[in-house]
Design an enzyme around this catalytic site. Structure first.
Site, PDB file in Angstrom:
ATOM      1  N   ASN A   7     -59.916  46.986  66.612  1.00 60.11           N
ATOM      2  CA  ASN A   7     -59.639  48.396  66.349  1.00 60.11           C
ATOM      3  C   ASN A   7     -59.179  49.001  67.677  1.00 60.11           C
ATOM      4  O   ASN A   7     -59.987  49.283  68.553  1.00 60.11           O
ATOM      5  CB  ASN A   7     -60.915  49.089  65.848  1.00 60.11           C
ATOM      6  CG  ASN A   7     -60.678  50.543  65.500  1.00 60.11           C
ATOM      7  OD1 ASN A   7     -59.578  51.079  65.726  1.00 60.11           O
ATOM      8  ND2 ASN A   7     -61.688  51.189  64.957  1.00 60.11           N
ATOM      9  N   ARG A  91     -57.362  47.164  62.343  1.00 66.52           N
ATOM     10  CA  ARG A  91     -57.530  48.397  61.592  1.00 66.52           C
ATOM     11  C   ARG A  91     -56.357  49.324  61.941  1.00 66.52           C
ATOM     12  O   ARG A  91     -56.077  49.554  63.113  1.00 66.52           O
ATOM     13  CB  ARG A  91     -58.841  49.076  61.997  1.00 66.52           C
ATOM     14  CG  ARG A  91     -58.993  50.401  61.314  1.00 66.52           C
ATOM     15  CD  ARG A  91     -59.771  51.368  62.135  1.00 66.52           C
ATOM     16  NE  ARG A  91     -59.809  52.643  61.431  1.00 66.52           N
ATOM     17  CZ  ARG A  91     -60.073  53.789  62.024  1.00 66.52           C
ATOM     18  NH1 ARG A  91     -60.339  53.809  63.305  1.00 66.52           N
ATOM     19  NH2 ARG A  91     -60.081  54.890  61.344  1.00 66.52           N
ATOM     20  N   HIS A 180     -60.615  56.709  55.507  1.00 59.48           N
ATOM     21  CA  HIS A 180     -61.881  55.982  55.264  1.00 59.48           C
ATOM     22  C   HIS A 180     -61.749  55.047  54.057  1.00 59.48           C
ATOM     23  O   HIS A 180     -62.755  54.657  53.463  1.00 59.48           O
ATOM     24  CB  HIS A 180     -63.051  56.954  54.969  1.00 59.48           C
ATOM     25  CG  HIS A 180     -63.477  57.785  56.129  1.00 59.48           C
ATOM     26  ND1 HIS A 180     -63.963  59.058  55.970  1.00 59.48           N
ATOM     27  CD2 HIS A 180     -63.527  57.535  57.454  1.00 59.48           C
ATOM     28  CE1 HIS A 180     -64.276  59.575  57.153  1.00 59.48           C
ATOM     29  NE2 HIS A 180     -64.012  58.651  58.062  1.00 59.48           N
ATOM     30  N   ASN A 211     -69.343  61.091  61.716  1.00 61.69           N
ATOM     31  CA  ASN A 211     -68.740  62.179  62.491  1.00 61.69           C
ATOM     32  C   ASN A 211     -67.615  62.798  61.692  1.00 61.69           C
ATOM     33  O   ASN A 211     -67.522  63.998  61.544  1.00 61.69           O
ATOM     34  CB  ASN A 211     -68.181  61.623  63.793  1.00 61.69           C
ATOM     35  CG  ASN A 211     -69.148  61.827  64.916  1.00 61.69           C
ATOM     36  OD1 ASN A 211     -69.827  62.839  64.960  1.00 61.69           O
ATOM     37  ND2 ASN A 211     -69.205  60.861  65.802  1.00 61.69           N
ATOM     38  N   GLY A 212     -66.736  61.916  61.200  1.00 64.93           N
ATOM     39  CA  GLY A 212     -65.756  62.328  60.199  1.00 64.93           C
ATOM     40  C   GLY A 212     -66.423  62.125  58.848  1.00 64.93           C
ATOM     41  O   GLY A 212     -67.307  61.277  58.728  1.00 64.93           O
ATOM     42  N   ARG A 241     -64.834  69.008  62.781  1.00 72.53           N
ATOM     43  CA  ARG A 241     -63.681  69.479  62.000  1.00 72.53           C
ATOM     44  C   ARG A 241     -64.127  70.489  60.956  1.00 72.53           C
ATOM     45  O   ARG A 241     -65.201  70.354  60.368  1.00 72.53           O
ATOM     46  CB  ARG A 241     -63.001  68.310  61.284  1.00 72.53           C
ATOM     47  CG  ARG A 241     -62.360  67.321  62.220  1.00 72.53           C
ATOM     48  CD  ARG A 241     -61.511  66.315  61.444  1.00 72.53           C
ATOM     49  NE  ARG A 241     -61.222  65.167  62.274  1.00 72.53           N
ATOM     50  CZ  ARG A 241     -61.520  63.906  61.942  1.00 72.53           C
ATOM     51  NH1 ARG A 241     -62.086  63.631  60.776  1.00 72.53           N
ATOM     52  NH2 ARG A 241     -61.238  62.938  62.767  1.00 72.53           N
ATOM     53  N   MET A 284     -75.819  65.151  63.835  1.00 69.59           N
ATOM     54  CA  MET A 284     -76.813  65.530  62.821  1.00 69.59           C
ATOM     55  C   MET A 284     -78.255  65.381  63.331  1.00 69.59           C
ATOM     56  O   MET A 284     -79.138  66.145  62.960  1.00 69.59           O
ATOM     57  CB  MET A 284     -76.587  64.691  61.559  1.00 69.59           C
ATOM     58  CG  MET A 284     -77.480  65.040  60.408  1.00 69.59           C
ATOM     59  SD  MET A 284     -77.291  66.767  59.904  1.00 69.59           S
ATOM     60  CE  MET A 284     -76.019  66.620  58.682  1.00 69.59           C
ATOM     61  N   GLY A 333     -74.905  59.578  56.287  1.00 75.60           N
ATOM     62  CA  GLY A 333     -75.238  59.170  54.913  1.00 75.60           C
ATOM     63  C   GLY A 333     -76.278  58.065  54.862  1.00 75.60           C
ATOM     64  O   GLY A 333     -77.154  58.047  53.994  1.00 75.60           O
ATOM     65  N   ASN A 335     -78.464  57.353  57.352  1.00 73.09           N
ATOM     66  CA  ASN A 335     -79.685  57.601  58.132  1.00 73.09           C
ATOM     67  C   ASN A 335     -80.423  58.897  57.837  1.00 73.09           C
ATOM     68  O   ASN A 335     -81.620  58.993  58.109  1.00 73.09           O
ATOM     69  CB  ASN A 335     -79.344  57.592  59.625  1.00 73.09           C
ATOM     70  CG  ASN A 335     -78.903  56.221  60.091  1.00 73.09           C
ATOM     71  OD1 ASN A 335     -79.662  55.257  59.966  1.00 73.09           O
ATOM     72  ND2 ASN A 335     -77.686  56.115  60.568  1.00 73.09           N
ATOM     73  N   GLU A 385     -66.719  48.268  57.683  1.00 74.20           N
ATOM     74  CA  GLU A 385     -65.262  48.206  57.594  1.00 74.20           C
ATOM     75  C   GLU A 385     -64.714  46.942  58.246  1.00 74.20           C
ATOM     76  O   GLU A 385     -63.745  46.360  57.769  1.00 74.20           O
ATOM     77  CB  GLU A 385     -64.662  49.453  58.262  1.00 74.20           C
ATOM     78  CG  GLU A 385     -64.903  50.705  57.448  1.00 74.20           C
ATOM     79  CD  GLU A 385     -64.901  51.984  58.262  1.00 74.20           C
ATOM     80  OE1 GLU A 385     -65.907  52.231  58.957  1.00 74.20           O
ATOM     81  OE2 GLU A 385     -63.917  52.723  58.209  1.00 74.20           O
TER      82      GLU A 385
HETATM   83  P1  ADP Z   1     -67.986  57.815  63.076  1.00 74.80           P
HETATM   84  O1  ADP Z   1     -67.367  58.751  62.098  1.00 74.80           O
HETATM   85  O2  ADP Z   1     -67.698  58.178  64.503  1.00 74.80           O
HETATM   86  O3  ADP Z   1     -67.775  56.353  62.746  1.00 74.80           O
HETATM   87  P2  ADP Z   1     -70.741  57.315  62.365  1.00 74.80           P
HETATM   88  O4  ADP Z   1     -70.510  56.867  60.976  1.00 74.80           O
HETATM   89  O5  ADP Z   1     -71.203  56.314  63.358  1.00 74.80           O
HETATM   90  O6  ADP Z   1     -69.510  58.110  62.952  1.00 74.80           O
HETATM   91  O7  ADP Z   1     -71.782  58.521  62.327  1.00 74.80           O
HETATM   92  C1  ADP Z   1     -72.152  59.161  63.503  1.00 74.80           C
HETATM   93  C2  ADP Z   1     -73.091  60.263  63.142  1.00 74.80           C
HETATM   94  O8  ADP Z   1     -74.215  59.748  62.426  1.00 74.80           O
HETATM   95  C3  ADP Z   1     -73.702  60.912  64.375  1.00 74.80           C
HETATM   96  O9  ADP Z   1     -72.934  62.004  64.785  1.00 74.80           O
HETATM   97  C4  ADP Z   1     -75.044  61.384  63.896  1.00 74.80           C
HETATM   98  O10 ADP Z   1     -74.915  62.746  63.534  1.00 74.80           O
HETATM   99  C5  ADP Z   1     -75.311  60.609  62.618  1.00 74.80           C
HETATM  100  N1  ADP Z   1     -76.573  59.878  62.717  1.00 74.80           N
HETATM  101  C6  ADP Z   1     -76.797  58.654  63.261  1.00 74.80           C
HETATM  102  N2  ADP Z   1     -78.119  58.323  63.161  1.00 74.80           N
HETATM  103  C7  ADP Z   1     -78.736  59.348  62.533  1.00 74.80           C
HETATM  104  C8  ADP Z   1     -80.084  59.612  62.137  1.00 74.80           C
HETATM  105  N3  ADP Z   1     -81.065  58.753  62.367  1.00 74.80           N
HETATM  106  N4  ADP Z   1     -80.342  60.780  61.483  1.00 74.80           N
HETATM  107  C9  ADP Z   1     -79.352  61.664  61.245  1.00 74.80           C
HETATM  108  N5  ADP Z   1     -78.074  61.470  61.592  1.00 74.80           N
HETATM  109  C10 ADP Z   1     -77.749  60.332  62.234  1.00 74.80           C
END
Ligand code: ADP
Length: 403
Positions: A7, A91, A180, A211-212, A241, A284, A333, A335, A385
């Site tokens: 990537n 990717r 995505h 994040n997205g 965003r 989050m 989603g 976590n 992915e």
């Molecule tokens: P990206 O879109 O950059 O691939 P990820 O899918 O890795 O992002 O998600 C990142 C986000 O996941 C972080 O900004 C954080 O807010 C959230 N996150 C990670 N772990 C936890 C957790 N234990 N509880 C709540 N939110 C979490």
């Protein structure tokens, strides 16, 4: 067969090496700060300690060479020789309307990705540097490209067209593409396997919340609608965003605040969403922590985030005339049990019933978090992915070898 998944970003390059015999990850890592001083290579070989190297890496060709050196390194390596790499999968963010599925790279494919630079100016040129860098280092190794947009090419016109003058579509391809896609495809397939049902028989709403963030309606195993549009800015409220807003805000704000187009663009992509509303963070975890400490702005950001997501779930249930599976994936989603609980609490009219105990369990496995009596199966499905890119690469290269 061993497959390297790449990537490539403009100043970074992430990689994973798969052994496709058992789909195990032999090594993964990343090169950061390409083209700047003190570039960093972080290499994580399976079963061995992590290696970290700081040096000057001026371009992607050198970055790929460093990765290959790491993979055969006497101490940190996982291969005896580079020749063990059978194929490379990349990717690619934007495949436009041309790429409805993954393809083996050739001159024509490269030209087409180049033609799509306009649609993804931040991403596709960087991916192309990755492809060329692999070609320079491994000229005889086949490469495959896997597109974030491809899964959504099944959307009907009613979903992908914007209600604006049609000449903008015919002349400039202004339409909704969605992103995505690799993740939505992977997690919906996993969900169907987990439930032991053919995916064609399920109406799935897939929420990729990182994040997205994007939400996808999956009907008959195909993307029917998705919340991101021509760019990843449309749809859900995200970390930084805005997601959906009245487009008339753009000229209004430009006028009032004397902003340039690029400043508004940056405001909506990098300084909005959760970060803007909370005034605190796009993460989050920090929002949840602040809410616990009674921070009202963090609570408002969380509530808006949940509300906007719930509205999309409702809309996509209407779009498909039903919902069998609601699934959550990606950083938030997978976590945040608090987020999942808050979203599902407002969906009881659909027959969504969460099992609070199951929802609170932390795990890296696909799992059901709805109660026995819930009409909708609510699942948490860890996304992967890279694995889907490795699988597509494996399938296409095998097909090519078999003629
Ligand atoms: P990206 O879109 O950059 O691939 P990820 O899918 O890795 O992002 O998600 C990142 C986000 O996941 C972080 O900004 C954080 O807010 C959230 N996150 C990670 N772990 C936890 C957790 N234990 N509880 C709540 N939110 C979490």
């Amino acid at each position: 067969m061993k497959i390297l998944v790449i990537n490539a970003g403009s100043s970074s390059l992430k990689y994973q090496l798969y052994n496709m015999l058992d789909e195990s990850v032999l090594a993964s890592g990343r090169v950061e700060r390409i083209g700047m001083d003190s570039s960093i290579v972080t290499h994580e070989p399976a079963g061995k300690p992590e290696a970290r190297q700081v040096s000057e890496i001026l371009d992607h060709v050198t970055a790929v060479r460093r990765v290959l050196e790491m993979l055969v390194d006497a101490e940190y390596g996982v291969l005896t020789e580079i020749g063990e790499i059978d194929a490379v999968g990349h990717r690619i963010v934007h495949g436009g309307e041309t790429f409805k599925e993954s393809v083996v790279v050739n001159q024509e494919v490269k030209l087409e990705i180049r033609r799509l630079f306009d649609l993804a100016p931040l991403h596709n040129p960087a991916h192309m540097m990755g492809i060329n860098a692999v070609e320079a280092n491994l000229p005889d190794v086949p490469q495959v490209v896997v597109f974030d947009t491809a899964f959504h090419q099944s959307m009907p016109r009613t979903s992908y067209l914007y209600p604006i003058p049609t000449i903008l579509y015919s002349r400039h391809k202004v339409r909704r593409y969605g992103f995505h896609g690799t993740s939505h495809k992977y997690v919906s397939g996993q969900a169907a396997d987990y439930l032991g049902k053919p995916i064609e028989s399920l109406k799935i709403v897939s929420c990729h919340i990182g994040n997205g963030a994007s939400c996808t309606a999956i009907l008959n195993g195909k993307s029917y609608d998705t919340s991101m549009g021509m760019t990843p800015l449309e749809g859900l409220m995200m970390g930084t965003r805005s997601g959906d807003l009245d487009p008339a805000i753009v000229p209004y704000v430009m006028n009032k605040e004397e902003l340039t187009l690029s400043e508004v663009n940056s405001m909506l992509n990098k300084h909005s969403g959760m970060l803007a509303v909370s005034g605190l963070s796009s993460d989050m975890r920090e929002i949840e922590q602040a809410m616990e400490e009674g921070d009202a702005k963090a609570k408002l950001a969380f509530d808006m985030y949940v509300y906007r997501l719930r509205k999309y779930i409702g809309a996509y249930t209407a779009a498909m005339n039903g919902i069998d599976v609601l699934l959550f994936t990606a950083g938030v989603g997978e976590n945040s049990s608090a987020l999942r609980k808050a979203v599902c609490e407002g969906l009881t009219f659909l027959g969504v019933e969460l099992d609070d105990e199951k929802n609170a369990v932390r795990s890296k496995e696909t799992r059901r978090i709805s109660s026995e009596s819930s009409k909708v199966q609510v699942l948490v499905v860890p996304t992967n992915e890279e694995l889907l890119i490795a699988r597509d690469t494996y399938d296409l290269v095998k097909r090519k070898l078999n003629g």
